[in-house]
Design a protein around this motif. Structure first.
Motif: not given
Length: 301
Positions: A272-297
């Motif tokens: 569970a904590p590893l899945r959460a850490r991976l999700l947090a990293e993906v969210e951080r990277l999406l702030e760069v790759a697709a910031p509009t997508l993240v803010s809309t979500s």
């Protein structure tokens, strides 16, 4: 920014952490010796030992005097400083978006613990011994009794990459019908294979995430694979793991089922904590790759 002494020390520690497992695998490969448990991590998963061994700090951190990284995918080296540029992160938007959907859906779903590892049994259902995935190792109960175990249980495999290896007569016995494109609708955190796949998700995110997280997921997959094969129908008598003789989890018995579920619960908590850490990293990277997508979500949430 990491100075040479700092990042080189971290890279050395990463190598030392993984070396015992990787060196043993490479030695077996040199001697063309198959291992029914450990080979899975390099046959089923596509990450090569050398790539796993390479340490990365992740996006947002540079390494001084790291010209050697210039030839590696995902890197840019400017004035001797190696880093993962934003342009590479942006190029991974499709991967990041798909992983966010899968990781979030799995995290939000309640775990199920009633499968008892029967996916491995369904993979040998009604097969001749020489046709099984590990033909050098006999079936612990023999072919007919193995088939009886499959037929006397409710098969409920939610993981497509396990289900797709079911034998043709076993597939109709599964109460679920997971597909390659609907993983977010099926995967659940109690599934051993879903937790092992955290390693796959992690190395696919390299070099955008720290190799420390990749190694954490690798070690989880390594440990879960041992349980996966202990509960499998094969007789692995004579196989040793970490100086301890391999012992089966006899899921065809009430005691074996209880042992399997207890271990399954432990690995679900560990993943569970590893899945959460991976999700947090993906969210951080999406702030760069697709910031509009993240803010809309976030706004819709």
């Amino acid at each position: 920014m990491l100075e040479p002494d700092d990042w080189q020390a971290r890279a050395t520690a990463h190598d030392a952490r993984l070396a015992p497992f990787l060196d043993a695998h490479l030695a077996r490969r040199t001697h063309r010796t198959k291992h029914p448990v450990h080979d899975f991590l390099f046959v089923y998963y596509s990450q090569k030992p050398g790539a796993l061994r390479k340490w990365h700090p992740g996006f947002g951190t540079g390494m001084a005097q790291a010209e050697a990284y210039a030839s590696l995918k995902g890197y840019e080296v400017v004035d001797g400083v190696a880093h993962v540029p934003a342009s590479y992160v942006e190029s991974q938007q499709v991967l990041l978006t798909a992983l966010r959907r899968l990781l979030r859906a799995t995290l939000d779903r309640a775990p199920h613990f009633g499968c008892f590892g029967l996916h491995e049994w369904a993979m040998v259902y009604r097969l001749e011994q020489d046709k099984t995935r590990h033909a050098a190792w006999p079936l612990r109960l023999g072919g007919a009794a193995t088939d009886e175990v499959v037929e006397s249980h409710r098969i409920a495999c939610s993981h497509f990459d396990a289900y797709r290896f079911f034998t043709p007569p076993a597939k109709p016995l599964n109460t679920l019908d997971p597909g390659q494109d609907d993983r977010p609708e099926f995967e659940q955190p109690g599934c051993l294979h879903a937790s092992m796949d955290l390693y796959k998700h992690a190395f696919r995110l390299s070099p955008m995430i720290s190799s420390d997280l990749v190694a954490d997921c690798f070690e989880l997959a390594r440990d879960i694979r041992i349980l996966d094969m202990r509960a499998a129908p094969y007789d692995l008598t004579g196989l040793w793991l970490d100086d301890e003789e391999f012992t089966p989890v006899r899921i065809e018995t009430p005691e074996g089922k209880a042992e399997y579920v207890a271990a399954q619960r432990d690995y679900t908590e560990r993943s569970a904590p590893l899945r959460a850490r991976l999700l947090a990293e993906v969210e951080r990277l999406l702030e760069v790759a697709a910031p509009t997508l993240v803010s809309t979500s976030r706004s819709s949430a």
